[in-house]
Design a protein around this motif. Sequence first.
Motif, PDB file in Angstrom:
ATOM      1  N   LEU A 134      35.679  15.605  -7.280  1.00 45.19           N
ATOM      2  CA  LEU A 134      35.776  15.601  -5.825  1.00 45.19           C
ATOM      3  C   LEU A 134      35.766  14.158  -5.353  1.00 45.19           C
ATOM      4  O   LEU A 134      34.893  13.375  -5.743  1.00 45.19           O
ATOM      5  CB  LEU A 134      34.607  16.378  -5.201  1.00 45.19           C
ATOM      6  N   LYS A 135      36.723  13.804  -4.517  1.00 47.42           N
ATOM      7  CA  LYS A 135      36.843  12.431  -4.032  1.00 47.42           C
ATOM      8  C   LYS A 135      36.588  12.404  -2.524  1.00 47.42           C
ATOM      9  O   LYS A 135      37.133  13.212  -1.783  1.00 47.42           O
ATOM     10  CB  LYS A 135      38.239  11.895  -4.338  1.00 47.42           C
ATOM     11  N   LEU A 136      35.748  11.455  -2.099  1.00 40.02           N
ATOM     12  CA  LEU A 136      35.450  11.250  -0.681  1.00 40.02           C
ATOM     13  C   LEU A 136      35.889   9.847  -0.301  1.00 40.02           C
ATOM     14  O   LEU A 136      35.514   8.878  -0.954  1.00 40.02           O
ATOM     15  CB  LEU A 136      33.945  11.426  -0.421  1.00 40.02           C
ATOM     16  N   GLU A 137      36.677   9.745   0.749  1.00 33.32           N
ATOM     17  CA  GLU A 137      37.128   8.447   1.253  1.00 33.32           C
ATOM     18  C   GLU A 137      36.582   8.234   2.658  1.00 33.32           C
ATOM     19  O   GLU A 137      36.858   9.021   3.558  1.00 33.32           O
ATOM     20  CB  GLU A 137      38.655   8.380   1.285  1.00 33.32           C
ATOM     21  N   LEU A 138      35.795   7.163   2.796  1.00 33.51           N
ATOM     22  CA  LEU A 138      35.220   6.763   4.087  1.00 33.51           C
ATOM     23  C   LEU A 138      35.376   5.259   4.227  1.00 33.51           C
ATOM     24  O   LEU A 138      35.337   4.548   3.223  1.00 33.51           O
ATOM     25  CB  LEU A 138      33.710   7.033   4.122  1.00 33.51           C
ATOM     26  N   PRO A 139      35.481   4.749   5.447  1.00 34.26           N
ATOM     27  CA  PRO A 139      35.431   3.297   5.585  1.00 34.26           C
ATOM     28  C   PRO A 139      34.009   2.809   5.299  1.00 34.26           C
ATOM     29  O   PRO A 139      33.048   3.567   5.441  1.00 34.26           O
ATOM     30  CB  PRO A 139      35.819   3.056   7.047  1.00 34.26           C
ATOM     31  N   VAL A 140      33.873   1.563   4.893  1.00 36.20           N
ATOM     32  CA  VAL A 140      32.546   0.995   4.645  1.00 36.20           C
ATOM     33  C   VAL A 140      31.804   0.825   5.968  1.00 36.20           C
ATOM     34  O   VAL A 140      30.608   1.055   6.054  1.00 36.20           O
ATOM     35  CB  VAL A 140      32.675  -0.362   3.914  1.00 36.20           C
TER      36      VAL A 140
END
Length: 165
Positions: free
Chosen positions: A67-73
Amino acid sequence: MTFSDTTTLSRRRLMESSALGLGLGLLSPAVLAQTSPAPALTGANPAEILRITNAFSRGAQPLKQGLKLELPVLGDNPASVPAKAKVELPMTPTSYCEAMIVIAEGNPHPLACSFEFTPHAGTAEVGIRLRLIQSQAIQVLARMNDGRVLVARQHISVTAGSCGM
């Protein structure tokens, strides 16, 4: 008091009460004194987060792969933080993602959203915008049809709180 004075007073009260409802800032000191301050918001209760994750996982131990989660820092607009979650495992009619939830661990109501999928979806991928009250961890869980639960977690810093605004 004359009719003209009474009409002016009634118009002023109407304007003050309308301003209170619309937030126009046209309030008299008397009206301001009657309003109470907004309650302070706090983050979610850790027990509530545990309850949500346990109910979703149905006793399965979450796996930290697939499972991949992409969020800005840095979330420079906490009222609209983009996030993307994707199950990276192949989706077939016999092996697919049934459901996915997103938990904002620092928000007063941590369950941000939930999704359900069928084998016909072909992929389990969501793009959302979160409203965050403070810097916090975001957690995504995906439940596969065979009972496996996948998890991804990432911390995000936000510049200012917005849930209480």
